[in-house]
Structure formats: C-alpha cells, structure tokens
Design a protein around this motif. Structure first.
Motif, PDB file in Angstrom:
ATOM      1  N   ALA A   1       0.827  -1.209   0.000  1.00  0.00           N
ATOM      2  CA  ALA A   1       0.000   0.000   0.000  1.00  0.00           C
ATOM      3  C   ALA A   1       0.860   1.258   0.000  1.00  0.00           C
ATOM      4  O   ALA A   1       0.585   2.228  -0.727  1.00  0.00           O
ATOM      5  N   ILE A   2       1.908   1.245   0.809  1.00  0.00           N
ATOM      6  CA  ILE A   2       2.762   2.431   0.913  1.00  0.00           C
ATOM      7  C   ILE A   2       3.655   2.584  -0.311  1.00  0.00           C
ATOM      8  O   ILE A   2       3.937   3.710  -0.752  1.00  0.00           O
TER       9      ILE A   2
ATOM     10  N   PRO B   1       4.148  12.211   2.029  1.00  0.00           N
ATOM     11  CA  PRO B   1       4.215  13.148   3.144  1.00  0.00           C
ATOM     12  C   PRO B   1       5.659  13.573   3.382  1.00  0.00           C
ATOM     13  O   PRO B   1       6.598  12.983   2.837  1.00  0.00           O
ATOM     14  N   ASP B   2       5.839  14.571   4.217  1.00  0.00           N
ATOM     15  CA  ASP B   2       7.191  14.960   4.617  1.00  0.00           C
ATOM     16  C   ASP B   2       7.796  13.932   5.558  1.00  0.00           C
ATOM     17  O   ASP B   2       9.007  13.690   5.546  1.00  0.00           O
ATOM     18  N   LEU B   3       6.924  13.322   6.369  1.00  0.00           N
ATOM     19  CA  LEU B   3       7.351  12.423   7.438  1.00  0.00           C
ATOM     20  C   LEU B   3       6.342  11.287   7.585  1.00  0.00           C
ATOM     21  O   LEU B   3       5.193  11.416   7.163  1.00  0.00           O
TER      22      LEU B   3
ATOM     23  N   CYS C   1      10.752   1.367   6.816  1.00  0.00           N
ATOM     24  CA  CYS C   1      11.630   2.526   7.019  1.00  0.00           C
ATOM     25  C   CYS C   1      12.598   2.686   5.851  1.00  0.00           C
ATOM     26  O   CYS C   1      12.810   3.796   5.345  1.00  0.00           O
ATOM     27  N   GLU C   2      13.175   1.579   5.410  1.00  0.00           N
ATOM     28  CA  GLU C   2      14.140   1.640   4.313  1.00  0.00           C
ATOM     29  C   GLU C   2      13.461   2.125   3.033  1.00  0.00           C
ATOM     30  O   GLU C   2      14.013   2.951   2.285  1.00  0.00           O
TER      31      GLU C   2
ATOM     32  N   GLY D   1      14.296   5.828   1.423  1.00  0.00           N
ATOM     33  CA  GLY D   1      14.820   5.827   0.062  1.00  0.00           C
ATOM     34  C   GLY D   1      14.039   6.727  -0.873  1.00  0.00           C
ATOM     35  O   GLY D   1      14.570   7.170  -1.905  1.00  0.00           O
ATOM     36  N   ARG D   2      12.799   7.028  -0.521  1.00  0.00           N
ATOM     37  CA  ARG D   2      11.967   7.936  -1.320  1.00  0.00           C
ATOM     38  C   ARG D   2      11.990   9.359  -0.778  1.00  0.00           C
ATOM     39  O   ARG D   2      11.246  10.215  -1.239  1.00  0.00           O
TER      40      ARG D   2
END
Length: 241
Positions: free
Chosen positions: A95-96, A103-105, A119-120, A124-125
C-alpha cells in the motif's frame, strides 16, 4: 515567548472518539490551519476512506495531502504507518509503495513486524522517519535494528494511562536511546491525561512535544478540549512557562 527550538507537533485524529476529531480531507486541512495558527509547527494525521475507516490507500492519502498543502503549504505533514491500519506487513508495504503523493514524514512504530523494510523504503523515497517507541521493548528493538540511520527523530510515546507510570516509561525509553549513543532529537507524548505529564517532563528537558486529540481529549486540568487548537494552546503555554 515560545522556545522555537522545541517542536510542537499536533496529532489531529487517529481513532480518538471526540466530537471535534477531523476525518475528511477538508476537515483535516482546516484543523491543520487552526493548529498552526495556535503554534504547532507540524501535524500528524491518519487518513480515512469514504466510509470513515482508516486507510493507507494511495488515492485517499493523496487527497488528504493535497488538501493540507493547499491550505497550509509550509507545514510539515507526518502520516501514520501503524499496523492498526493494516496489520499484514506485506499488504502494508504494498500500500505504501503505491503512494503517489508523499508526506514529509511518517511515524514508524518500531515494535511492529516489517517496520525495518518500511523505514528503508520510505527513507529511500526521501520521507523522514519518526521512530515510534511505544514501550521499552520498542526502544530495545529500535536500538538493535540500526534503523536510526534512516530516522529524523525519535517519538517517545508511553501509553500507560497512569501519569506516574507513563513518566517512568518515558524516562526508561529516553535513557536507553541516549545511552545507545543515538543523537536524534526526541518528541514526547503520552495518552489521555498522562500525556500532559509526559509533555511537561519533556519540556523541562528540552525535548519536543506532541499534543492533539489523537493523544488526549482533555486539557491539563481535566476539562475536555474543544478541538485540536485548544490542545496546542495548552502546549504552547507549557513551553512559555
């Protein structure tokens, strides 16, 4: 005057039941404007679908991000990646991966299965990672994983409803992270009325704080908050003192 070094982030919704919790893109955008006007420097949001269910689906994420950025273009936006929204690690990652607007974060709860891969992927994006530490075990997993290299800050988030227990958890998590030599800035909050005790301790130590209806529906004295801006005003007053 408010100490501008200490971050105040407003957590606008999540699964909190409160009449002023925003759910639609327009509601979330309006609450962002109000929270920033009250003094917040960043917002943390959960995205909902048309039936009012939390979602990580790319189209709904994009709608919320566009709405916030149209009305508050300079406000950093943090999205949840919680397993409470999508429990299966592979489905969550897919999904992500499909997000077209970023988003910024994001907050990434370090005790969840598959969180290192997530997280990786996002780092990376170019998405900043806020490492969510909801327990001492989460902090241990975070230190052991080496995920700090992808993170921009640590979120110390004890969930115990009792203020004294929440303070003890926050202190233990903080000591473990700093003792491991992880120099990331920290943002602290709790849950319910205990959130204000955790905030107060963090302010005294120079850490950032998070507030808002996701974290607590009540103000420091126990009165129900009117809305997210009401929580931010109370947080800013804590900094000013």
């Amino acid at each position: 005057m408010t100490n501008s070094v200490q971050l105040v982030q407003a957590a606008l919704n999540g699964d909190r039941v409160h009449p002023a919790v925003p759910h639609t893109p327009d509601e979330i955008a309006a609450d962002t404007v109000a929270a920033v006007a009250a003094g917040a420097q960043s917002v943390h949001v959960h995205v909902f679908d048309d039936e009012g269910r939390q979602t990580l689906a790319a189209d709904h994420v994009a709608k919320v991000l566009r709405a916030i950025r149209a009305s508050s273009p300079h406000t950093p936006i943090s999205l949840t990646t919680s397993a409470d929204v999508e429990a299966d690690p592979a489905s969550r990652l897919r999904a992500i991966e499909a997000w077209t607007k970023l988003p910024d974060l994001v907050t990434a709860n370090q005790g969840e299965d598959g969180i290192t891969d997530l997280c990786e992927l996002l780092a990376g994006r170019g998405v900043g990672i806020e490492a969510g530490l909801l327990s001492f075990g989460d902090a241990q997993a975070f230190v052991a994983s080496g995920s700090a290299r992808w993170c921009v800050r640590v979120m110390v988030e004890p969930l115990d409803a009792d203020p004294h227990a929440a303070l003890a958890q926050a202190e233990a998590i903080e000591e473990l992270v700093t003792g491991a030599g992880i120099p990331l800035g920290q943002v602290h909050h709790g849950d319910g009325i205990a959130s204000w005790s955790v905030n107060q301790r963090a302010v005294a130590l120079g850490h950032g704080i998070r507030t808002g209806l996701e974290d607590t529906p009540v103000l420091p004295g126990g009165r129900q908050a009117r809305d997210n801006a009401d929580c931010v005003v109370a947080a800013i007053a804590m900094l000013d003192r």
